[in-house]
Design an enzyme around this catalytic site. Structure first.
Site, short mmCIF file in Angstrom:
data_model
loop_
_atom_site.label_atom_id
_atom_site.label_comp_id
_atom_site.label_asym_id
_atom_site.label_seq_id
_atom_site.Cartn_x
_atom_site.Cartn_y
_atom_site.Cartn_z
N LYS A 159 -37.14 17.31 9.82
CA LYS A 159 -36.16 17.78 10.81
C LYS A 159 -36.51 17.24 12.19
O LYS A 159 -37.68 17.06 12.51
CB LYS A 159 -36.15 19.30 10.87
CG LYS A 159 -35.70 19.99 9.59
CD LYS A 159 -35.59 21.49 9.81
CE LYS A 159 -35.02 22.17 8.57
NZ LYS A 159 -34.74 23.60 8.82
N ARG A 295 -26.72 31.06 23.12
CA ARG A 295 -25.38 31.06 23.70
C ARG A 295 -24.48 32.01 22.92
O ARG A 295 -24.86 32.52 21.87
CB ARG A 295 -24.78 29.66 23.59
CG ARG A 295 -24.81 29.18 22.13
CD ARG A 295 -24.06 27.91 21.88
NE ARG A 295 -24.56 27.22 20.72
CZ ARG A 295 -24.22 27.44 19.45
NH1 ARG A 295 -23.33 28.38 19.18
NH2 ARG A 295 -24.75 26.77 18.45
C1 MV4 Z 1 -33.21 24.26 5.91
C2 MV4 Z 1 -32.64 24.36 4.62
C3 MV4 Z 1 -33.50 24.59 3.58
N1 MV4 Z 1 -34.84 24.70 3.79
N2 MV4 Z 1 -34.54 24.37 6.07
C4 MV4 Z 1 -29.30 22.84 8.20
C5 MV4 Z 1 -29.04 22.77 9.66
C6 MV4 Z 1 -30.16 23.42 10.37
N3 MV4 Z 1 -29.67 24.55 11.14
C7 MV4 Z 1 -31.10 23.84 9.31
N4 MV4 Z 1 -30.50 23.56 8.04
C8 MV4 Z 1 -31.15 23.85 6.88
N5 MV4 Z 1 -32.47 24.02 7.00
C9 MV4 Z 1 -35.32 24.59 5.02
N6 MV4 Z 1 -36.64 24.65 5.20
C10 MV4 Z 1 -31.27 24.23 4.50
C11 MV4 Z 1 -30.51 23.95 5.62
C12 MV4 Z 1 -29.12 23.80 5.39
C13 MV4 Z 1 -28.20 24.68 5.93
C14 MV4 Z 1 -28.58 25.72 6.77
C15 MV4 Z 1 -27.65 26.57 7.29
C16 MV4 Z 1 -26.32 26.41 6.99
C17 MV4 Z 1 -25.92 25.38 6.18
C18 MV4 Z 1 -26.84 24.50 5.64
C19 MV4 Z 1 -26.42 23.46 4.82
C20 MV4 Z 1 -27.32 22.61 4.31
C21 MV4 Z 1 -28.68 22.76 4.59
#
Ligand code: MV4
Length: 504
Positions: A159, A295
């Site tokens: 990330k 926000r």
């Molecule tokens: C994650 C995850 C699974 N495991 N982190 C996507 C955007 C960012 N806000 C973080 N995200 C994610 N982080 C870990 N360790 C899955 C996602 C993710 C996701 C998170 C929230 C809403 C939609 C999503 C769609 C795909 C992946």
């Protein structure tokens, strides 16, 4: 103490903020780009000033001009809305330097939460569970990340520290993929944020995205307003949000537990004003801090509908130095709210954005229906800003009632002139998995296809017969619709009573 507020935004959220100010007796100042000269937020505000040409960087991102207009118009505060300048610590600081109140948190809170690695480390120190991954706040080299990856284990996610919203994110299955995916993530982060720094997290599979609304005042009081379920999204664009989460439902103990952790995360950065803590929640109800949005959010209305708290008015009170109107014990959750984001995009063609003039529109109204919009007949949807036409929010005593009400409202809603995603939401409301609340963040992309959903609707013989009637006898159209509606009502009643028996 300010009595006049400049709204540094456009569209539905600018209109929403003007409304809150009106009710509080605060004067309002709108700003607009050349594309928005005729826009609703301009008409609803007491005064309006031109920023510049349509592109955001020449208009809504011109921090210098906006602060200048605030000074000249004697506005004592600036509300940034969401997007644009809302999460720019340097803008919040420039406001403070100019003696204008920024309706939001302190610059230091924005900065601490803006860097996702710093945010992780900060809340983790405060005892908030984060997804296992790299620790600390500094930049890590590829060779360091590679050796850390081995102890974190696979699959994992790369990330961007400057990220959020999934940009610069890469899923890694095995160590061999690390070098190339690391450079791809760094490149994308560099291009998007001007910062190629990355960190690692273990991948949490099949998780839901649940977020907690926070309110904090300058006196140190912090409360939470419960959760929103935001797993219905596509390519990190949310399409529908609801509160409560069907996954949490009436598990009040879990709600208070995750709420208390969210409060702790906000306190870790001395948070003031409205904010949201995002969590990943796995099937066993383990939850992990993801990030904080410093926000007001697009989907704040679902929380307003179930708690009765006007979040934007609370933001204003907090910014005026008053303490919170409510204590945690005063917050109760009544009924169920669902929000559909109505976008100018084509759900039959890969959701590509649609531009053009709204030639006609009919808004749904009636019991339990709220529409927040910034468009009107004659409004031109331009390619310069996001594709949100409106937010359609419904409230019902139960989730079942809310879904039926949303179906009714979507049927009433007519938008002509641009493609829109109303058909997508209609098919979603018919989906058994959605009805059962059995979905996670992969649902729309992996398990739902509007064509197939349409197919299943079309293959129902009763509806096929009605369509045949329609084609053969155009005059029968109205009567056929009435039959269709009655048919639906019956099944809706059946479905509702089944749903309610299930919930008991
Ligand atoms: C994650 C995850 C699974 N495991 N982190 C996507 C955007 C960012 N806000 C973080 N995200 C994610 N982080 C870990 N360790 C899955 C996602 C993710 C996701 C998170 C929230 C809403 C939609 C999503 C769609 C795909 C992946």
């Amino acid at each position: 103490m300010f009595n006049k507020v400049l709204i540094a935004n456009r569209g539905e959220i600018a209109v929403r903020i003007v409304r809150a100010c009106r009710e509080l007796g605060l004067q309002t100042v709108a700003v607009y780009s050349d594309a928005d000269r005729q826009a609703l937020h301009v008409r609803y505000a007491d005064e309006a000033y031109r920023l510049g040409p349509a592109p955001s960087r020449d208009s809504y991102l011109r921090a210098d001009k906006i602060i200048d207009i605030a000074r000249k118009s004697d506005a004592g505060a600036i509300h940034p809305g969401y997007g644009f300048l809302a999460e720019r610590a340097d803008f919040a600081e420039a406001c403070r330097d100019a003696g204008v109140v920024f309706v939001g948190p302190n610059p230091s809170s924005i900065a601490a939460m803006g860097d996702k690695a710093v945010a992780r480390a900060t809340v983790s120190r405060a005892g908030v569970q984060v997804v296992p991954g790299t620790e600390g706040e500094g930049s890590l080299r590829d060779d360091e990340l590679l050796s850390m990856a081995r102890s974190i284990g696979f699959p994992l996610l790369i990330k961007a520290t400057a990220g959020g919203g999934g940009k610069g994110m890469r899923e890694v299955e095995k160590i061999e993929e690390m070098p190339s995916l690391l450079s791809a993530a760094r490149r994308e982060a560099e291009a998007s944020f001007g910062d190629g720094n990355v960190y690692l997290e273990k991948l949490v599979e099949g998780a839901r995205h649940i977020e907690i609304q926070i309110l904090a005042d300058g006196q140190g009081n912090v409360i939470h307003l419960g959760e929103r379920e935001c797993s219905i999204q596509r390519r990190h664009q949310k399409l529908l949000e609801e509160s409560p989460s069907p996954f949490v439902g009436d598990d009040e103990e879990f709600r208070q537990k995750i709420g208390a952790v969210a409060v702790r995360a906000a306190q870790a950065v001395n948070y003031v004003n409205a904010g949201t803590i995002e969590f990943l929640v796995d099937k066993d109800k383990n939850f992990y801090f993801l990030e904080m949005n410093t926000r007001l959010q697009v989907e704040h209305p679902v929380t307003e509908m179930v708690t009765g708290v006007d979040i934007v008015k609370e933001q204003m009170r907090i910014a005026r130095g008053r303490s919170l109107h409510h204590q945690q014990e005063d917050i109760h959750h009544n009924g169920w709210a669902i929000e559909c984001r109505i976008n100018a995009e084509d759900p039959y063609n890969n959701f590509i954005p649609s531009t053009g003039r709204i030639t006609h529109t009919l808004l749904p109204t009636g019991p339990g229906v709220r529409v927040d919009t910034g468009v009107y007949i004659g409004f031109e949807i331009s390619p310069y800003y996001d594709s949100l036409i409106s937010k359609l929010i419904v409230w019902g005593e139960t989730r079942g009632e809310a879904i039926l009400r949303m179906r009714r409202a979507l049927e009433e809603y007519k938008i002509l002139g641009v493609h829109n995603n109303i058909p997508f939401h209609q098919r979603l409301m018919d989906s058994h998995r959605f009805m059962g609340g059995q979905y996670d963040t992969r649902f729309v992309e992996e398990r739902f296809s509007i064509e197939e959903a349409e197919e299943s609707v079309n293959s129902r013989p009763d509806i096929a017969a009605l369509l045949a009637t329609l084609v053969a006898h155009r005059q029968a159209e109205r009567a056929a619709h009435i039959i269709l509606r009655n048919e639906r009502d019956t099944s809706n009643w059946k479905w509702l009573s089944r749903w309610e028996r299930l919930r008991r």
